[in-house]
Design a protein around this motif. Structure first.
Motif, PDB file in Angstrom:
ATOM      1  N   VAL A 259       0.852  -1.194   0.000  1.00 53.51           N
ATOM      2  CA  VAL A 259       0.000   0.000   0.000  1.00 53.51           C
ATOM      3  C   VAL A 259       0.888   1.244   0.000  1.00 53.51           C
TER       4      VAL A 259
ATOM      5  N   MET B 124      -2.429   0.487  -4.511  1.00 52.27           N
ATOM      6  CA  MET B 124      -2.411  -0.789  -3.796  1.00 52.27           C
ATOM      7  C   MET B 124      -2.074  -1.926  -4.750  1.00 52.27           C
TER       8      MET B 124
ATOM      9  N   ILE C 167      -8.593   1.891   3.353  1.00 52.74           N
ATOM     10  CA  ILE C 167      -7.616   0.896   2.886  1.00 52.74           C
ATOM     11  C   ILE C 167      -8.034  -0.500   3.371  1.00 52.74           C
TER      12      ILE C 167
ATOM     13  N   ILE D 265       0.562   5.198   0.173  1.00 53.31           N
ATOM     14  CA  ILE D 265      -0.391   6.287   0.423  1.00 53.31           C
ATOM     15  C   ILE D 265       0.184   7.603  -0.087  1.00 53.31           C
TER      16      ILE D 265
ATOM     17  N   VAL E  33      -4.377   6.434  -3.090  1.00 50.93           N
ATOM     18  CA  VAL E  33      -3.661   5.329  -2.436  1.00 50.93           C
ATOM     19  C   VAL E  33      -3.481   4.254  -3.500  1.00 50.93           C
TER      20      VAL E  33
END
Lengths: 311, 311
Positions: free
Chosen positions: B8, B17, B47, B10, B15
């Motif tokens: 992940v 992923m 998330i 950020i 974000v």
């Protein structure tokens, strides 16, 4: 339960040795000569014999011993393989394997300067820290980088060669390494003398340094006596070293710099010249780094060698 | 046996992923918006929800997941505690504890730039190395120091701030950090523009750079077209950057420098200007360091985040 460790610091003329408890107290210290004949083939057997003798005298069994740590001059990788130690006559071999074979004890080995840095972290000026840079201001400028309690040896054993950070574009004399303008050319004992001679040649301003031999000690003695020219020299020394250490901090961001070597005998007064320059050049996130003097002197090597096996 | 990891990354607006297998292949990639309202309090729940959704879709159970790695902008210590991430509105808290609480999965977290460096080591330009320095030439100059496969965060999270190595005594403009003469002032995208404008102002020598907007891209495009003035600018850029990286090498002696960020889009030609300067200023023991371009681009963060939990 294992209670003891041996720390061995191999120098060009003597091998310093120490018996430690695992809390880091030195229980005994002794030296044997370094016999470099026949490519130094007798050095490790001599060390093994000396350790066996001390174990017998003190009724220490192999089960009592955590291990034997060794510092030696030359590039040594994380597995303890030395790649030529010219002062000892050694070629390429694995120190733990050879010395461990003689002793039937666990052995670890590292470069002597890095091992001394580890000693200062364990029981010296850096005690209580695990991210530390040791700075040795001697004939040259050496360094030892410790991250998370471990020495950074680097890809080719050149980790911590901070004396060879390029710091002065205008330099016309070459450094021992053949580059021009290395930190070592201004911040070592010989570097301070270089700065002093250049300053004295610049004009006729009165200074006690114009009498007698110029040495790093003489310069800092004159600083303490309030000699204006000596203070100018110390400021230049501090500016170069503070700038160099600020560069080091931008890479590894240590908690503390521990300063040792002959020049450091001048004492805390060094930091009056190093710290203002460091704070000027350092990234704001690194400015809170502490500065301390090394405290173990010539024993740093045996302490750090013992730390190799205890920690 | 656990087979998967989530990475992940950020950012201030999205974000990123990724779902990875433990060999480092990315199996799926997606993005969600970063909602910074109310001091970014929704970011970690969003998330967690997104990860749970993907796990349900792909029939992945908690037992299949090694963990979730997170990179976030701001200083983050080795335990994953963030100390203010201004772009996200975050204060001080422990990311693994909070996100792990939502997911009942192991979580690790690190600074986004450092995590991206780890990604380049794992599956990018530094693959196969464990002692690496990542150099990001973007709006600023960032760095990520990796020793023995681990990120060097430093005492206060300022490890790898190599853009703020002092490199030029004569600078009169201040850097973003308020110091004068930082590497970033010459080797970032804006730094290249600074060098170009100064060079163009010096005389009237013909150059394609006198038409149109000056950017780092325009400078290196002109270099490729053989523009003499642009080549002078590239040489100055290379001299500053080579000198700075030589200082980095004297500290940690890496096997390889992996160069990424916007300026690195110019490609291998950069190294024609960086390497000769590096070799001039570097300590001989460090000269064999390799130089490579970063290869993961904007995905370096998700790769590195996954590497946090897999390696």
């Amino acid at each position: 339960m294992s209670k003891y460790a041996f720390g061995v610091d191999i120098g060009g003329t003597t091998v310093k040795m120490g018996l430690f408890d695992k809390e880091g107290c030195v229980l005994d210290k002794w030296e044997i000569p370094t016999v470099t004949d026949n490519n130094g083939e007798g050095i490790l057997p001599d060390i093994a014999e000396s350790i066996k003798k001390v174990m017998a005298e003190k009724n220490i069994t192999a089960a009592d011993v955590i291990g034997v740590g060794v510092g030696a001059p030359g590039p040594i990788d994380d597995e303890g393989t030395v790649f030529k130690a010219v002062n000892l006559g050694w070629g390429v071999f694995n120190i733990p394997k050879v010395l461990g074979g003689y002793l039937n004890l666990p052995v670890k080995a590292g470069n002597d300067a890095n091992v001394a840095a580890l000693g200062e972290m364990w029981q010296g000026g850096g005690k209580g820290h695990s991210n530390m840079v040791a700075v040795t201001l001697g004939t040259g400028v050496g360094g030892g980088i410790i991250i998370g309690g471990k020495i950074v040896t680097g890809a080719t054993g050149a980790g911590g060669e901070i004396g060879h950070i390029h710091i002065e574009d205008a330099e016309t004399e070459s450094c021992g390494c053949k580059n021009y303008g290395c930190l070592e050319q201004y911040a070592s004992a010989t570097g301070v003398v270089r700065l002093a001679k250049r300053r004295l040649a610049k004009d006729e301003k009165a200074s006690s340094l114009r009498q007698g031999n110029i040495s790093a000690k003489a310069v800092f003695d004159a600083v303490k006596a309030g000699d204006d020219v000596a203070i100018e020299i110390a400021q230049q020394f501090g500016d170069y070293l503070g700038k160099g250490l600020a560069a080091v901090a931008a890479v590894v961001n240590p908690e503390i710099f521990v300063v040792g070597g002959g020049v450091s005998k001048a004492g805390e007064i060094l930091f009056e010249y190093i710290k203002p320059a460091y704070e000027k050049y350092a990234f704001h996130g690194c400015r809170s780094a502490e500065f301390a003097l090394a405290t173990l002197g010539n024993d740093a090597g045996i302490y750090g060698a013992a730390a190799l096996v205890i920690n």
